[in-house]
Design an enzyme around this catalytic site. Structure first.
Site, PDB file in Angstrom:
ATOM      1  N   GLU A   1       0.851  -1.181   0.000  1.00  0.00           N
ATOM      2  CA  GLU A   1       0.000   0.000   0.000  1.00  0.00           C
ATOM      3  C   GLU A   1       0.893   1.239   0.000  1.00  0.00           C
ATOM      4  OE1 GLU A   1      -3.549   1.641   2.976  1.00  0.00           O
ATOM      5  OE2 GLU A   1      -1.880   0.475   3.787  1.00  0.00           O
TER       6      GLU A   1
ATOM      7  N   LYS B   1      -9.656   0.557  -1.700  1.00  0.00           N
ATOM      8  CA  LYS B   1      -9.735   0.053  -0.331  1.00  0.00           C
ATOM      9  C   LYS B   1     -11.115   0.305   0.278  1.00  0.00           C
ATOM     10  CE  LYS B   1      -7.129   0.586   4.026  1.00  0.00           C
ATOM     11  NZ  LYS B   1      -6.040   1.402   4.630  1.00  0.00           N
TER      12      LYS B   1
ATOM     13  N   CYS C   1      -4.373  -3.545   3.569  1.00  0.00           N
ATOM     14  CA  CYS C   1      -4.053  -3.188   4.949  1.00  0.00           C
ATOM     15  C   CYS C   1      -5.206  -3.441   5.932  1.00  0.00           C
ATOM     16  CB  CYS C   1      -3.575  -1.737   5.008  1.00  0.00           C
ATOM     17  SG  CYS C   1      -2.562  -1.374   6.462  1.00  0.00           S
TER      18      CYS C   1
END
Length: 263
Positions: free
Chosen positions: A40, A106, A142
């Site tokens: 990321e 995300k 993440c």
């Protein structure tokens, strides 16, 4: 399938980071990798003003990643930031290479541990999978790792592995949580989990998540097969895709779900 995890440290300059991606992708390709996964925020590290540097998926930074993938014959997955309404950005994974061209925004934003990602980033709403040499791979970023539903959705979509790109926040207990969560999500969904974090930059932890390293590849039975320490390093490993079916036959957590109970 041969997967490379590029545990590097990116800075605030997208052009310099693109050169890092070129160098690490070439190293991975030389080692026979089919897919090269970067963390990321590979475009620019957190703690950098994101809106001024965000670029669309057809912009020069993404095109640079595409050229690297084309030149090396690999599929490259890398974290970047794309413009979003209201002066915000999307935290985007670009996946590009032979037969692959997609992205993932995300879904779960890191509004935790004193940090508010939602102040600058807008959340995605769609899962994303890619097919590489006939093998389906899910994409995650993440903080997504704290939400098992996403990884099970990858499995339901036919994925045999999930590629998780992270810039994990440092702090007390955070390494233990990273190791536990990565293993748990692989076992929840009975998928291979290839999790690459930014390397530990070696500075005092601040509010922005910058990475702790400890990238790892976990088998569909939840066991760690390969792991790195905190420093920058390239990990290249073979995934036995046939193992997924064997684990799912023995550990039938997907087949035994009763989602109607929770509705």
């Amino acid at each position: 399938m041969r997967i490379a995890l590029s545990q590097l440290t990116t800075g605030p300059d997208p052009a310099k980071n693109l050169r890092l991606i070129e160098d690490w992708t070439q190293r991975a390709a030389d080692a026979g990798a089919d897919v090269v996964v970067f963390p990321e925020a590979s475009m620019a590290c957190f703690g950098t003003p994101l809106a001024p540097l965000a670029q669309p998926l057809d912009g020069p930074w993404a095109d640079g990643v595409r050229e690297i993938a084309r030149a090396t014959g690999t599929v490259v997955v890398a974290g970047m930031f794309t413009p979003a309404p209201g002066g915000l950005v999307a935290n985007t994974l670009l996946a590009t290479g032979p037969g692959v061209e997609t992205s993932y925004d995300k879904i779960h934003l890191y509004d935790a541990f004193g940090y508010r990602e939602s102040a600058t980033v807008t959340a995605g709403s769609l899962i994303s999978v890619i097919d590489v040499d006939g093998v389906r791979l899910g994409l995650a970023t993440c903080y997504d790792v704290r939400f098992p539903e996403l990884f099970r959705a990858h499995a339901d979509a036919g994925a045999k592995a999930t590629l998780l790109a992270a810039s994990w926040g440092a702090g007390p207990g955070k390494l233990d949580q990273w190791e536990l969560l990565v293993r748990a999500r692989a076992l929840d969904a009975t998928v291979w989990l290839a999790a690459v974090d930014q390397a530990d930059p070696g500075t005092a932890p601040g509010p922005a998540p910058t990475g702790i390293g400890h990238s790892r590849i976990v088998g569909p039975d939840g066991t760690v097969r390969h792991a790195l320490a905190a420093a920058p390093q390239l990990l290249v490993a073979e995934l036995d895709i046939d193992e997924v079916a064997a684990v799912r036959e023995k550990t039938s957590v997907l087949a035994n779900r009763r989602p109607e109970v929770w509705r």
